[in-house]
Design a protein around this motif. Structure first.
Motif, short mmCIF file in Angstrom:
data_model
loop_
_atom_site.label_atom_id
_atom_site.label_comp_id
_atom_site.label_asym_id
_atom_site.label_seq_id
_atom_site.Cartn_x
_atom_site.Cartn_y
_atom_site.Cartn_z
N THR A 81 6.90 -26.35 -29.85
CA THR A 81 5.89 -26.40 -28.79
C THR A 81 5.90 -25.10 -27.98
OG1 THR A 81 7.37 -27.54 -27.24
CG2 THR A 81 5.97 -28.91 -28.65
N VAL A 82 7.07 -24.46 -27.89
CA VAL A 82 7.22 -23.13 -27.28
C VAL A 82 8.17 -22.36 -28.17
CG1 VAL A 82 8.00 -21.82 -25.26
CG2 VAL A 82 6.94 -24.08 -24.93
N ARG A 84 9.66 -18.44 -28.04
CA ARG A 84 9.77 -17.07 -27.51
C ARG A 84 11.16 -16.54 -27.85
NH1 ARG A 84 8.50 -19.59 -22.13
NH2 ARG A 84 10.62 -18.93 -21.66
N CYS A 88 13.08 -21.60 -26.95
CA CYS A 88 12.32 -22.42 -27.89
C CYS A 88 12.42 -23.88 -27.45
CB CYS A 88 12.85 -22.30 -29.31
SG CYS A 88 12.52 -20.72 -30.10
N ARG A 89 11.30 -24.57 -27.56
CA ARG A 89 11.23 -26.00 -27.25
C ARG A 89 10.62 -26.68 -28.47
NH1 ARG A 89 8.06 -30.20 -25.12
NH2 ARG A 89 9.08 -31.34 -23.40
#
Length: 185
Positions: A81-82, A84, A88-89
């Motif tokens: 979902t994220v 970078r 990170c997610r």
């Protein structure tokens, strides 16, 4: 759709940190995870069975991980979902397979890197497991209370996280400093 963790559905929450002996500018968790070889994933825990990268129908990257968490065989379907360099997610509705049967648990996995000083970073691996409606029904059918399930999952998840986090940190460090995997930990 993400299930928000509440006292009525919380199974576990574990956060473990380890040192990365590399400057934050060289650390890229998203790159590390999106290119993580299956064998490197397996090296980071005796309970890791397999990992691979794919995508969902919307084109979002996914990490498929197969591992034991306690006595449950868990197949994680993590959607990024994220993603970078420093964070990170990932969210998964994970298959859990036990001697009592099969169900699903939502798992939120967060990987974070923070600067400590010019040569050192801190890696934090956070895992939250949340009961899905299917898992709540599974517990009811098997006369398992939320407290019993949560204790078992918390103990297993925390032990697993304490084993894998320092090795994930070393793998991230090796990738940051040498651009490769499969180096000594």
């Amino acid at each position: 759709m993400e299930i928000i963790q509440t006292p009525e559905n919380a199974l576990s929450a574990s956060a473990v940190s380890a040192i990365i002996n590399a400057p934050i500018e060289k650390v890229n968790i998203a790159d590390w995870l999106l290119k993580l070889p299956d064998a490197e994933y397996q090296r980071c825990s005796v309970n890791h069975i397999a990992a691979g990268i794919t995508s969902n129908f919307e084109g979002r990257p996914m990490s498929i991980n197969v591992e034991y968490v306690g006595t449950a065989l868990v197949v994680q379907h993590y959607v990024f979902t994220v993603y970078r360099a420093d964070y990170c997610r990932l969210l998964s509705v994970s298959d859990t397979i036990t001697a009592s049967g099969r169900s699903k648990v939502q798992v939120l996995w967060e990987l974070r890197a923070e600067k400590i000083d010019e040569n050192t970073s801190k890696y934090t691996n956070t895992i939250h497991a949340t009961a899905t409606p299917e898992f709540l029904e599974f517990m009811k059918e098997h006369n398992i209370t939320l407290a019993q399930a949560a204790k078992a999952r918390q103990d297993a998840s925390d032990a697993h996280n304490h084993e894998e986090t320092p090795l994930f940190a070393k793998s991230i460090e090796n990738k940051a400093l040498f651009g490769t995997y499969n180096l000594p930990f």
